[in-house]
Motif scaffolding. Structure first.
Motif, PDB file in Angstrom:
ATOM      1  N   PRO A 115      10.020   7.260 -17.127  1.00  0.00           N
ATOM      2  CA  PRO A 115       9.217   6.223 -17.833  1.00  0.00           C
ATOM      3  C   PRO A 115       7.816   6.115 -17.232  1.00  0.00           C
ATOM      4  N   VAL A 116       6.915   6.953 -17.720  1.00  0.00           N
ATOM      5  CA  VAL A 116       5.560   6.987 -17.167  1.00  0.00           C
ATOM      6  C   VAL A 116       4.832   5.672 -17.396  1.00  0.00           C
ATOM      7  N   VAL A 117       5.049   5.064 -18.566  1.00  0.00           N
ATOM      8  CA  VAL A 117       4.361   3.796 -18.876  1.00  0.00           C
ATOM      9  C   VAL A 117       4.775   2.720 -17.886  1.00  0.00           C
ATOM     10  N   LEU A 118       6.072   2.631 -17.599  1.00  0.00           N
ATOM     11  CA  LEU A 118       6.538   1.632 -16.636  1.00  0.00           C
ATOM     12  C   LEU A 118       6.039   1.949 -15.231  1.00  0.00           C
ATOM     13  N   LEU A 119       5.917   3.217 -14.887  1.00  0.00           N
ATOM     14  CA  LEU A 119       5.377   3.576 -13.577  1.00  0.00           C
ATOM     15  C   LEU A 119       3.924   3.129 -13.438  1.00  0.00           C
ATOM     16  N   LYS A 120       3.148   3.285 -14.510  1.00  0.00           N
ATOM     17  CA  LYS A 120       1.753   2.831 -14.460  1.00  0.00           C
ATOM     18  C   LYS A 120       1.688   1.307 -14.357  1.00  0.00           C
ATOM     19  N   GLN A 127       0.820  -1.205   0.000  1.00  0.00           N
ATOM     20  CA  GLN A 127       0.000   0.000   0.000  1.00  0.00           C
ATOM     21  C   GLN A 127       0.859   1.262   0.000  1.00  0.00           C
ATOM     22  N   THR A 128       1.948   1.242   0.769  1.00  0.00           N
ATOM     23  CA  THR A 128       2.843   2.407   0.804  1.00  0.00           C
ATOM     24  C   THR A 128       3.438   2.680  -0.567  1.00  0.00           C
ATOM     25  N   VAL A 129       3.893   1.618  -1.234  1.00  0.00           N
ATOM     26  CA  VAL A 129       4.473   1.784  -2.568  1.00  0.00           C
ATOM     27  C   VAL A 129       3.409   2.260  -3.553  1.00  0.00           C
ATOM     28  N   ALA A 130       2.179   1.723  -3.458  1.00  0.00           N
ATOM     29  CA  ALA A 130       1.095   2.135  -4.359  1.00  0.00           C
ATOM     30  C   ALA A 130       0.763   3.611  -4.167  1.00  0.00           C
ATOM     31  N   TRP A 131       0.760   4.092  -2.921  1.00  0.00           N
ATOM     32  CA  TRP A 131       0.474   5.509  -2.677  1.00  0.00           C
ATOM     33  C   TRP A 131       1.571   6.397  -3.272  1.00  0.00           C
ATOM     34  N   LYS A 132       2.809   5.933  -3.188  1.00  0.00           N
ATOM     35  CA  LYS A 132       3.910   6.714  -3.764  1.00  0.00           C
ATOM     36  C   LYS A 132       3.792   6.767  -5.286  1.00  0.00           C
ATOM     37  N   TYR A 133       3.486   5.610  -5.906  1.00  0.00           N
ATOM     38  CA  TYR A 133       3.313   5.593  -7.365  1.00  0.00           C
ATOM     39  C   TYR A 133       2.175   6.530  -7.775  1.00  0.00           C
ATOM     40  N   THR A 134       1.079   6.502  -7.027  1.00  0.00           N
ATOM     41  CA  THR A 134      -0.067   7.351  -7.363  1.00  0.00           C
ATOM     42  C   THR A 134       0.295   8.833  -7.256  1.00  0.00           C
ATOM     43  N   ALA A 135       0.954   9.203  -6.154  1.00  0.00           N
ATOM     44  CA  ALA A 135       1.352  10.609  -5.978  1.00  0.00           C
ATOM     45  C   ALA A 135       2.320  11.052  -7.066  1.00  0.00           C
ATOM     46  N   LEU A 136       3.251  10.160  -7.451  1.00  0.00           N
ATOM     47  CA  LEU A 136       4.221  10.505  -8.489  1.00  0.00           C
ATOM     48  C   LEU A 136       3.550  10.686  -9.845  1.00  0.00           C
ATOM     49  N   LEU A 137       2.612   9.806 -10.179  1.00  0.00           N
ATOM     50  CA  LEU A 137       1.909   9.936 -11.463  1.00  0.00           C
ATOM     51  C   LEU A 137       1.045  11.194 -11.491  1.00  0.00           C
ATOM     52  N   GLU A 138       0.444  11.553 -10.360  1.00  0.00           N
ATOM     53  CA  GLU A 138      -0.305  12.806 -10.303  1.00  0.00           C
ATOM     54  C   GLU A 138       0.609  14.012 -10.512  1.00  0.00           C
ATOM     55  N   LYS A 139       1.796  13.929  -9.945  1.00  0.00           N
ATOM     56  CA  LYS A 139       2.753  15.030 -10.109  1.00  0.00           C
ATOM     57  C   LYS A 139       3.243  15.120 -11.548  1.00  0.00           C
ATOM     58  N   LEU A 180      -4.683   6.232 -14.720  1.00  0.00           N
ATOM     59  CA  LEU A 180      -4.369   6.372 -13.301  1.00  0.00           C
ATOM     60  C   LEU A 180      -5.462   5.689 -12.476  1.00  0.00           C
ATOM     61  N   LEU A 181      -5.030   4.897 -11.492  1.00  0.00           N
ATOM     62  CA  LEU A 181      -5.962   4.190 -10.625  1.00  0.00           C
ATOM     63  C   LEU A 181      -6.155   4.972  -9.334  1.00  0.00           C
ATOM     64  N   LEU A 182      -7.372   5.435  -9.094  1.00  0.00           N
ATOM     65  CA  LEU A 182      -7.726   6.074  -7.838  1.00  0.00           C
ATOM     66  C   LEU A 182      -8.933   5.359  -7.255  1.00  0.00           C
ATOM     67  N   PRO A 183      -8.887   5.050  -5.972  1.00  0.00           N
ATOM     68  CA  PRO A 183     -10.046   4.363  -5.364  1.00  0.00           C
ATOM     69  C   PRO A 183     -11.256   5.279  -5.302  1.00  0.00           C
ATOM     70  N   GLY A 184     -12.424   4.720  -5.580  1.00  0.00           N
ATOM     71  CA  GLY A 184     -13.652   5.490  -5.506  1.00  0.00           C
ATOM     72  C   GLY A 184     -14.183   5.564  -4.078  1.00  0.00           C
ATOM     73  N   ASN A 185     -14.935   6.592  -3.804  1.00  0.00           N
ATOM     74  CA  ASN A 185     -15.536   6.793  -2.481  1.00  0.00           C
ATOM     75  C   ASN A 185     -17.037   6.554  -2.592  1.00  0.00           C
ATOM     76  N   PRO A 186     -17.550   5.437  -2.073  1.00  0.00           N
ATOM     77  CA  PRO A 186     -18.991   5.156  -2.207  1.00  0.00           C
ATOM     78  C   PRO A 186     -19.874   6.179  -1.519  1.00  0.00           C
TER      79      PRO A 186
END
Length: 622
Positions: free
Chosen positions: A261-266, A240-252, A433-439
């Motif tokens: 390498p954005v494709v490899l990051l995704k 989860q920690t690594v996934a949050w870092k990848y998400t923040a980096l892709l948003e940046k 980009l994968l972001l969790p939805g909020n029900p």
């Protein structure tokens, strides 16, 4: 598509898969037919490769397809390939708790099957054969109960002593005359009773002291129970920690793109998100096992206390009282063994998932990610939920769509969400980009499917044209085939089956099965549209008509027709029969006369006697 065409295409695909497997083996890589079959479908589905699934593959297409598949399968540093392999491994090895326990029971029953066969098929004639058979029964009980190794002398001695107390060797004669089915039943019964006796003896070694339940638990449960849940939680926290870092980096990088390498990051993000999904499933099962172990321990303690109260210091106790308690102890012990085996299976799956996340960890180290993130904030999934919790859909604003809200929906947290709870709008609008939805923002119900979103704005835009966004999500999955399993898009991409259902020889173009809700209703009293007047149900009437027809065959009909009578209807006439007429007088008159009665005297007793005739008729005037 004809059957011959389908068979021809299936044969071509089978040959392609076989050729790719052989080429991979030549290059030093062992791949399964299932992996190659999925990769072939993924390459054909990718619109960038220019294949048409509705057309027959030419020789150049086959060669191009094989080269593309080999390039993807031979890639040493591909998080996408590792994700597909991880999905395939998990799909092939993970199943429901019920099926896991059924497999554990099958293995437990097959372990002593050879010894059981020797026992039920043996024929005892001498004392040595009788002793050998009794030892085999002890070995069978030791194997079946799981209380120690069958090569452990102390364990065998305990089992033999317990068996001797409930089944002396002198009773082997009665056992030998039983049928094979009854012998197997009695062996299982003896195993349960002997196991219960051994557990009771083990609990009573300390005399009057309270027995520690942990000493009665299977040794395997001692090893895996405290380890499995903690191991899964630790790995889940890392992923989860690594996934949050990848998400923040892709948003940046959306705002400030560099030579990264954005494709490899995704692909790495998809890899750790899939690992996170699998770890959550394993953690849920491990927690359920821990709850079952706690329940079984409580029941085992109560049954042991009840057994001690029943036996106490008595020298003899009725078997009808204690044997059911021994069986109950054995069943609880078997339940603890099942939980231990299940935890061991989950632990093995956890260990085997680790290599599939190694490539992204080697490619993007924590120091590298921290350097790219610099001072950017890394948000957790819970933080994102909290930020968007104040936003809520007002159904009156979108009357054309149906929304489910937590205040008005029962079992809201258990709704089956599309895309595994990922926001479909963000996936399309932000290029994968994968972001969790909020029900709690609101769940969109569209065509009997439920969608969640990361923000109110995303929900409104997705709801304005949901079909277009759903099609775009499917297109994204064609570019990144690992998303098919991660987002559960097998229905949208019907030609791609789950890994456990893939057949290497099936065609590339499998048309989706169209399904819909349908119903039929019949009238209570349907109106006959065709009533046959000549229908006859009586068997005798049918026979009469048959006889009549048979008689007509011998007759000849003569008829004459003139020009005047041609095509004219038959004239019929009908007469009314006269009705019955009657008349009636005002009063009925009648007369009554006395009935004549005559008595003859002197008819009997005298041959020449005189007969006297007496008239007894009453007078008319009386």
């Amino acid at each position: 598509m004809s059957v011959e065409t389908s068979r021809a295409r299936a044969s071509v695909i089978t040959n392609i898969i076989g050729e790719i497997v052989q080429q991979c083996a030549v290059r030093g890589h062992v791949v399964t037919d299932t992996l190659v079959a999925f990769m072939v479908k993924a390459v054909v589905l990718d619109p960038r490769n220019g294949f048409n699934v509705d057309q027959t593959l030419t020789k150049q297409d086959v060669q191009k397809l094989e080269e593309l598949c080999l390039d993807k399968l031979m890639d040493q540093c591909s998080p996408s390939l590792d994700t597909i392999k991880m999905q395939m491994y998990f799909d092939m090895n993970y199943t429901s708790r019920r099926e896991f326990l059924e497999e554990v029971h099958r293995m437990a029953e097959s372990r002593p099957s050879a010894v059981s066969r020797e026992i039920t098929d043996s024929r005892v004639k001498t004392q040595e054969e009788s002793d050998a058979l009794y030892r085999k029964i002890v070995t069978y009980i030791q194997l079946r109960s799981g209380m120690g190794s069958p090569t452990d002398g102390n364990a065998l001695h305990e089992a033999a002593a317990a068996l001797q107390s409930v089944f002396p060797q002198a009773e082997l004669g009665a056992f030998m005359v039983l049928l094979k089915r009854d012998k197997e039943k009695q062996l299982n019964e003896l195993t349960m009773i002997v196991t219960g006796v051994r557990l009771f003896n083990k609990a009573g070694k300390k005399g009057g002291e309270e027995t520690d339940l942990r000493e009665l638990m299977p040794a395997a449960l001692h090893e895996v129970l405290p380890v499995t849940s903690k191991s899964v939680e630790n790995e889940l926290s890392v992923s989860q920690t690594v996934a949050w870092k990848y998400t923040a980096l892709l948003e940046k990088l959306d705002r400030d793109s560099r030579d990264v390498p954005v494709v490899l990051l995704k692909q790495a993000l998809y890899n750790v998100r899939q690992h996170e999904v699998f770890l959550k499933m394993l953690l849920s099962d491990a927690c359920l096992c821990a709850k079952h172990v706690e329940i079984l321990q409580t029941e085992l303690s109560s049954q042991m206390k009840l057994l001690k109260e029943t036996v106490q210091s008595q020298t003899a106790v009725l078997t009808t009282k204690v044997f059911p308690l021994f069986r109950s102890l054995s069943q609880l012990w078997s339940g603890l063994q099942d939980e231990a085996e299940l935890l061991n299976i989950l632990n093995n799956i956890l260990h085997n998932l680790r290599p599939f996340v190694a490539s992204q960890a080697n490619m993007f180290s924590e120091a590298y990610l921290d350097g790219l993130l610099e001072a950017s904030e890394v948000k957790t999934d819970d933080q994102r939920m909290m930020e968007s919790s104040d936003e809520c859909i007002v159904p009156a604003e979108m009357k054309t769509q149906e929304w489910l809200l937590p205040e008005t929906t029962a079992s809201f947290n258990e709704l089956p969400l599309q895309y595994n709870g990922v926001c479909g709008y963000t996936l399309v609008n932000r290029d994968g980009l994968l972001l969790p939805g909020n029900p709690h923002i609101g769940v969109l119900q569209h065509k009997e499917k439920l969608y969640v979103f990361s923000s109110k704005e995303a929900a409104m835009k997705f709801a304005s044209s949901p079909d277009e966004f759903i099609a775009e999500v499917a297109e994204k999955a064609k570019h990144s085939p690992e998303l098919i399993q991660l987002l559960k898009l097998h229905q949208e991409l019907s030609c791609v089956s789950p890994y456990s259902e893939i057949q290497p020889g099936e065609s590339l173009s499998v048309k989706p099965a169209t399904r819909c809700e349908s119903g039929t209703q019949t009238d209570v009293h349907p109106v006959e549209t065709n009533i046959v007047k000549s229908y006859e149900w009586s068997e005798w009437e049918l026979r009469r008509k048959a006889i009549k027809l048979a008689d007509i065959r011998t007759k000849m009909t003569h008829s004459v027709q003139t020009d005047m009578s041609h095509m004219r209807r038959e004239n019929v006439s009908q007469t009314w029969l006269p009705k019955n007429a009657a008349c009636q007088s005002k009063r009925d008159g009648e007369s009554n006369v006395p009935k004549p009665q005559v008595y003859l005297a002197g008819l009997r007793g005298q041959r020449d006697g005189r007969v006297v005739k007496i008239d007894l008729t009453r007078p008319v005037d009386e």
